[in-house]
Write an enzyme that holds these catalytic residues in place. Structure first.
Site, short mmCIF file in Angstrom:
data_model
loop_
_atom_site.label_atom_id
_atom_site.label_comp_id
_atom_site.label_asym_id
_atom_site.label_seq_id
_atom_site.Cartn_x
_atom_site.Cartn_y
_atom_site.Cartn_z
N LEU A 520 6.60 30.68 2.34
CA LEU A 520 7.09 30.65 1.18
C LEU A 520 6.24 30.01 0.28
O LEU A 520 6.19 30.38 -0.94
CB LEU A 520 8.45 29.84 1.22
N GLY A 521 5.31 28.83 0.69
CA GLY A 521 4.45 28.22 -0.25
C GLY A 521 3.85 27.12 0.39
O GLY A 521 4.06 26.82 1.69
N GLY A 522 2.85 26.18 -0.16
CA GLY A 522 2.48 24.92 0.52
C GLY A 522 1.86 24.21 -0.47
O GLY A 522 1.92 24.51 -1.72
N GLY A 523 1.29 22.91 -0.12
CA GLY A 523 1.05 21.99 -0.96
C GLY A 523 0.38 21.00 -0.19
O GLY A 523 -0.34 21.06 1.06
N GLY A 526 1.87 20.10 3.24
CA GLY A 526 1.99 21.00 4.35
C GLY A 526 2.37 22.38 3.77
O GLY A 526 2.26 22.68 2.39
N SER A 527 3.18 23.36 4.60
CA SER A 527 3.50 24.43 4.00
C SER A 527 4.89 24.77 4.57
O SER A 527 5.62 24.02 5.36
CB SER A 527 2.71 25.61 4.90
N LYS A 542 9.73 23.12 6.28
CA LYS A 542 8.49 22.50 5.85
C LYS A 542 7.73 21.85 6.87
O LYS A 542 8.39 21.07 7.65
CB LYS A 542 8.99 21.38 4.64
N ASP A 638 9.35 11.54 -8.59
CA ASP A 638 8.72 12.69 -9.07
C ASP A 638 9.56 13.75 -9.45
O ASP A 638 9.35 14.90 -8.96
CB ASP A 638 7.77 13.13 -7.58
#
Length: 830
Positions: A520-523, A526-527, A542, A638
């Site tokens: 779905l996504g990452g940062g 992690g993913s 996650k 955040d």
């Protein structure tokens, strides 16, 4: 000759002898003089020898206040001496003299100064009903004056000194210029006490006073002893729990502690502003402003925020329900004690049983004769705090312990047994997202239990069903054992899905995500992968990477989200902690993150203003819950659109608690390393100062401008020049041109009043000084329209930015923000 003829014929009195005519004239002269002395009063004062009765009133010099007889109810003939606003169309009482002793005939009653120098109220029999008890018998008090501050004073004729004043004896209202405190010489407390109900000014159970323990703070008290709200200690500028008093520049609060007294007082910077602080009969303390354009009172702040936090708000056995139209209701088997009081929204009398319990009879205890008492199950209740703990082995023994105790009203069994004797106080119905809910079993007479008449039929049906189904169960069990063994691991997961937090194995999650195939996504941490549990529930998994930072985020997420649930917070369903693997399992959000919907030009979804307002309100409620309702205050640290997820109905959920900070309720701030995202960081982060929940408020304000405008807060381009967007937006709010902030894609389709409130509160949220920012609870009230919001000022830091629009620093901010805008639509999971 003509005149003498008219006198003698038309008026026989003038035909009397001169002696009698002179006597009659003298008599009428003294009669009218005496009548005039009694009826006409000076405008604002009452002197020795004068009295006030009937419809006579005193009016202060500038016409602000009026004193006289009034009746708060049209249903009875109870009258009181009171002071009210003269210039407000609806009679608003600010002080009552004889609040516990009404009179019934104002024509024969009198308010006067007695020979002993006291201001006294006499009834028709000339017996004293109320007295100021201001002075000894040799007092020289001769004049009572109503001032334009609403203070009624009694003065000495010798040196005009004040002998007695109403500000020393307030009712339910604290007026500007008045004071609340403690007289160290006499040992007396000055406090304000609520009316019993809106039609009865007698003293009720709720009051505000200087804390009886001697600390420098004000508290709301129930029955004069139980503290249910405190204003926080005086810090030299304001009381720490009510920074609103400092944020609203119209108020000037002062706290004085000298040899004679310790007290607080407040004044208004603008004398034309009409305000008052009142303890309502509901137990809430409210600072109110009069809005002349709306002709109504508007709360500036209210404490406590929830009616259900007021002790015994609904009385004995009353149930506080914030989703009920009347706030209070009676539970199953109960009815109001006094219907007429409940109709006035006075619930202090509480509820009574419809049918008395049968406890104590031999037949009842042995199960014969009359049906015995039973219990009604009440789900998700805030349990009263005065329960008695019993040592029993199971729920059945707990139930019997209550049933065999004639004083027992209810019981609860979780891991231990609690019973309540006599009346139940402070019952509250909780809902999804509320903490502290439990199961309460309320004791009722058999006649008041639901479906009592069908109980024997039910027992018969159940018995037959059990016998008939027993054979089938034996057969099913034989085949089921084989199937259960194969599906054991999956069934373990399914059985725990509805629990608080599920410990998954790595194999479980690898199977659920099809070997982590759908990303779905990452940062940076992690993913994120899409998955499905055995019961087809979709989840987002996650997978954390990086040993040190990944472990920190893992612990923060589990500690923060593991113990809380709220409709506007992303739910953590479970986790995996297996060797070096760290995985977090969340509920799946079909519409992704807010930034993917809000900022992407090619997005197929266009958020209407109604959707945006609902999203903003949901985020504010989630943050208010974290800051004010959890056992420990949680600072997210955040807040940004990337960390707001949208479910299938576009309801907002705050996500990504990897940077969250927990602080105890005994601490208002904490020193920690800087965290968060450039463009949303509060000034205290950058200055290295201790932080409070107000850092989330600052980030929320920055994000709110983005939601209104549909663009990042980094830059705003106009005619080839670069502007730092928040400073430009703040300037427009000051100018009253909030409509120009609205996303152009909406074509002006929005509730402009909601846009104005949202824009103003955004500007208040990004103030430099944290004391100037509202709390998230106040933000919710403003967005809902429950609180009025004033025109804010431009933060000093933004003013500097406006003076230097093309600073290199903002080029850096712009590049960082543009990079953030290109991140994944599931950025909140990263």
């Amino acid at each position: 000759m003509l005149y003498s003829q008219m006198d003698s014929k038309s008026n026989p009195c003038f035909a009397l002898p001169p002696f009698y005519r002179s006597f009659l004239l003298l008599f009428f002269f003294f009669f009218f003089f005496s009548l005039k002395t009694h009826l006409s009063l000076p405008t604002d004062s009452l002197s020795l020898g004068q009295s006030l009765s009937g419809n006579q009133t005193l009016i202060s010099k500038e016409g602000n206040f009026e004193l006289g007889f009034f009746s708060p109810s049209t249903s009875n003939n109870n009258f009181y001496i009171g002071i009210w606003y003269k210039k407000i169309p609806t009679q608003t009482i600010v002080w009552v003299a004889n609040r516990d002793a009404p009179i019934f005939d104002t024509s024969s009653a009198e308010l006067k100064i007695s020979d002993q120098g006291n201001l006294v109220l006499l009834n028709g029999s000339k017996s004293p009903i109320w007295s100021s008890s201001s002075s000894p018998s040799n007092s020289n008090a001769t004049t009572a004056v109503l001032l334009d501050s609403s203070n009624l004073i009694l003065t000495d004729s010798v040196n005009s000194s004040i002998i007695w004043q109403s500000f020393d004896h307030p009712g339910d209202t604290w007026m500007p210029g008045g004071w609340l405190g403690f007289n160290k010489i006499t040992g007396e407390y000055q406090s304000i006490t609520c009316w019993e109900n809106p039609e009865n000014p007698a003293r009720g159970p709720f009051s505000e006073s200087l804390d009886p323990d001697g600390s420098d703070q004000y508290v709301l008290l129930y029955n004069g002893s139980q503290v249910y709200w405190s204003g926080g200690l005086w810090n030299g500028q304001y009381f720490s729990s009510v920074p609103e008093t400092a944020r609203h520049t119209m108020f000037n609060f002062t706290f004085i502690d000298d040899r004679e007294r310790k007290y607080a007082t407040y004044t208004m910077t603008d004398s034309s502003v009409i305000t008052r602080f009142v303890v309502e009969s509901s137990g809430l303390g409210q600072q109110l402003l009069w809005l002349s354009n709306r002709q109504e009172w508007q709360p500036v702040f209210t404490q406590p925020l929830s009616h259900c936090d007021v002790p015994s708000f609904c009385g004995p056995f009353g149930l506080c329900d914030l989703e009920s139209p009347s706030l209070c209701r009676c539970p199953q088997g109960f009815e109001p004690v006094l219907n007429e009081e409940w109709e006035l929204n006075d619930w202090n009398s509480g509820c009574k049983r419809k049918t008395q319990l049968k406890c104590g009879t031999k037949s009842n205890l042995n199960g014969g004769g009359e049906e015995r008492d039973g219990f009604f199950m009440m789900i998700n209740m805030r349990l009263p705090s005065n329960g008695e703990k019993l040592k029993v082995r199971n729920a059945e023994e707990c139930e019997m312990a209550c049933l065999n105790n004639c004083s027992c009203s209810a019981y609860s069994f979780d891991t231990s047994c609690l019973i309540w004797t006599a009346n139940l106080q402070n019952l509250q119905q909780l809902y999804s997202g509320d903490q502290g809910g439990g199961m309460l079993y309320l004791r009722l007479a058999a006649a008041d239990l639901p479906s009592t008449n069908n109980s024997h039929k039910v027992k018969t049906v159940v018995t037959v069903s059990l016998v008939g189904g027993l054979l089938g169960i034996i057969v099913i069990v034989l085949f089921g054992l084989i199937w259960l063994r194969r599906r054991w691991r999956k069934s373990q997961i399914v059985s725990k899905v509805e629990g608080s937090l599920i410990p998954f194995s790595y194999g479980d999650l690898r199977h659920a995500t099809k070997n982590f195939s759908e990303k779905l996504g990452g940062g940076g941490f992690g993913s994120v992968f899409k998955g499905a549990l055995p019961d087809s529930t979709q989840v987002a998994v996650k997978k954390l990477e990086g040993s040190r930072q990944g472990e920190k985020q893992f612990q923060a997420e589990v500690l923060t989200l593991g113990a809380i649930q709220h409709i506007n917070l992303l739910r953590l369903r479970g986790f995996c902690c297996e060797r070096s693997q760290r995985l977090l399992v969340y509920e799946f959000m079909p519409n992704g993150s807010l930034d993917s919907v809000l900022f992407k030009k090619d997005s197929a979804i266009m958020l209407s203003w109604n959707m945006r307002h609902r999203i903003v309100l949901g985020i504010a409620r989630g943050l208010a819950y974290l800051h004010e309702k959890c056992r420990e205050c949680i600072i997210h640290c955040d807040i940004k659109p990337d960390n707001i997820l949208l479910d299938a109905d576009f309801k907002a959920k705050v996500a990504d608690f990897g940077m969250a900070k927990l602080i105890g309720r005994d601490f208002s701030r904490v020193l920690t390393t800087m965290r968060g995202t450039i463009g949303y960081l509060a000034p205290e982060w950058i200055s290295g100062l201790p932080i409070s929940p107000k850092v989330d408020v600052y980030s929320f304000g920055m994000m709110l401008f983005e939601i209104i405008s549909g663009q990042r807060n980094s830059t705003y381009f106009e005619e080839g020049s670069k502007f730092y967007y928040p400073s430009w937006a703040a300037q427009k709010v000051i100018e009253g041109d909030e409509k120009c902030l609205l996303d152009s894609r909406l074509g002006g389709e929005a509730d402009l009043e909601e846009v104005k409130r949202a824009s103003r509160v955004a500007c208040w949220c990004i103030q430099d000084a944290e004391m100037d920012r509202p709390t998230m609870g106040q933000v919710v009230q403003i967005l809902e329209g429950a609180l009025e919001v004033n025109v804010p000022r431009i933060p000093r830091s933004l003013q500097h930015l406006m003076e230097d629009q093309i600073s290199h620093m903002y080029d850096d901010v712009s590049s960082v923000a543009e990079q953030g805008a290109s991140e994944s639509s599931q950025g909140a999971y990263k």
